[in-house]
Design a protein around this motif. Sequence first.
Motif, PDB file in Angstrom:
ATOM      1  N   TRP A  87       1.092  -1.287   0.011  1.00  0.00           N
ATOM      2  CA  TRP A  87      -0.302   0.017  -0.288  1.00  0.00           C
ATOM      3  C   TRP A  87       1.075   1.234  -0.303  1.00  0.00           C
ATOM      4  O   TRP A  87       0.808   2.657  -0.644  1.00  0.00           O
ATOM      5  CB  TRP A  87      -0.999   0.068   1.068  1.00  0.00           C
TER       6      TRP A  87
ATOM      7  N   TYR B 243       1.487   1.636  -3.409  1.00  0.00           N
ATOM      8  CA  TYR B 243       0.186   2.049  -4.645  1.00  0.00           C
ATOM      9  C   TYR B 243       0.311   3.869  -3.661  1.00  0.00           C
ATOM     10  O   TYR B 243      -0.030   4.639  -4.984  1.00  0.00           O
ATOM     11  CB  TYR B 243      -1.174   1.632  -3.661  1.00  0.00           C
ATOM     12  N   VAL B 244       0.818   4.158  -2.495  1.00  0.00           N
ATOM     13  CA  VAL B 244       1.073   5.250  -2.443  1.00  0.00           C
ATOM     14  C   VAL B 244       1.809   6.832  -3.572  1.00  0.00           C
ATOM     15  O   VAL B 244       1.279   7.785  -3.913  1.00  0.00           O
ATOM     16  CB  VAL B 244       1.084   5.955  -1.058  1.00  0.00           C
TER      17      VAL B 244
ATOM     18  N   LEU C 204      -7.641   3.384  -0.685  1.00  0.00           N
ATOM     19  CA  LEU C 204      -7.927   4.059   0.272  1.00  0.00           C
ATOM     20  C   LEU C 204      -8.287   3.753   1.658  1.00  0.00           C
ATOM     21  O   LEU C 204      -8.080   3.175   2.049  1.00  0.00           O
ATOM     22  CB  LEU C 204      -6.658   4.961   0.127  1.00  0.00           C
TER      23      LEU C 204
ATOM     24  N   GLU D 266      -9.539   0.278   2.290  1.00  0.00           N
ATOM     25  CA  GLU D 266      -8.215  -0.469   2.967  1.00  0.00           C
ATOM     26  C   GLU D 266      -8.009   0.549   4.531  1.00  0.00           C
ATOM     27  O   GLU D 266      -7.846  -0.102   5.881  1.00  0.00           O
ATOM     28  CB  GLU D 266      -6.442  -0.217   2.958  1.00  0.00           C
TER      29      GLU D 266
ATOM     30  N   LEU E 226       2.149   8.132   3.760  1.00  0.00           N
ATOM     31  CA  LEU E 226       1.168   8.153   2.850  1.00  0.00           C
ATOM     32  C   LEU E 226       0.636   9.615   3.588  1.00  0.00           C
ATOM     33  O   LEU E 226      -0.404  11.363   2.648  1.00  0.00           O
ATOM     34  CB  LEU E 226      -0.769   7.288   3.211  1.00  0.00           C
TER      35      LEU E 226
ATOM     36  N   LEU F  14     -10.537   9.071   5.270  1.00  0.00           N
ATOM     37  CA  LEU F  14      -9.599   9.324   4.836  1.00  0.00           C
ATOM     38  C   LEU F  14      -9.694  10.752   5.557  1.00  0.00           C
ATOM     39  O   LEU F  14      -8.201  11.591   6.041  1.00  0.00           O
ATOM     40  CB  LEU F  14      -9.078   9.387   3.809  1.00  0.00           C
TER      41      LEU F  14
END
Length: 224
Positions: A102, A105-106, A139, A142, A162, A187
């Motif tokens: 992840w 991914y960021v 996100l 997740e 992040l 988020l």
Amino acid sequence: MAAEKNVGLVLLNSSLSPFGQRCSIALAEKGLPHEYVEEDLAAKSDLLLRSNPIYKQVPVLLHDGRTIIESLIILQYLDEAFPDTRPLLPTDPYERAQARFWADYVDKKVYGCGSRLYMVKGEPQVPANIEMAGILKTLEGELGEKEFFGGEHGFGFLDIALVPFSTWFESFDKFWGVGVAEVAPKLAAWAARCMERESVSKNVFSPEKVSDFIGEMRKDLGIE
């Protein structure tokens, strides 16, 4: 100076860099004393150029004369080199792999799409807006109901990866109409919780300062 003698921990950084901010947050979370060297990216120091001759970029961590580059690698190195400090990654191999996935991914999605948004306006902006909204929702999925991405381990590796980019959220709305509070409210709430941590609030720019910087950059590029 320790930076010249390469003694202990020395972070070569630019306060503007979200990647460098990760390293400052991690060092603060671990309580590791270090020397901070602010780099002028328009006139990079000989020390930076010698330490990172491949990319010539910040952040660079010097540890007793040894060089570690790339922010996510630096975070993992700090965990391994200082095992008696607060861990950033979970101990379970599967959970560690997920956190690394992840974080990657960021870098590929949040930073990649955000960087493209800075450079466009009008009709070409629409696909990037849709893409960014999807990234934020992913996100949020997740994160789920967790307080932090680290789950039962608390604030950790993925949160640190992040959170510097969460200061871009205000700009997503101001310049491109991607309202994070509407698209991914959990988020947005996570970002607010992160900002309550001293390690974060002292090492990232305020959303207002980021927004001003982006606005000036877009003017300089003739986008506004």
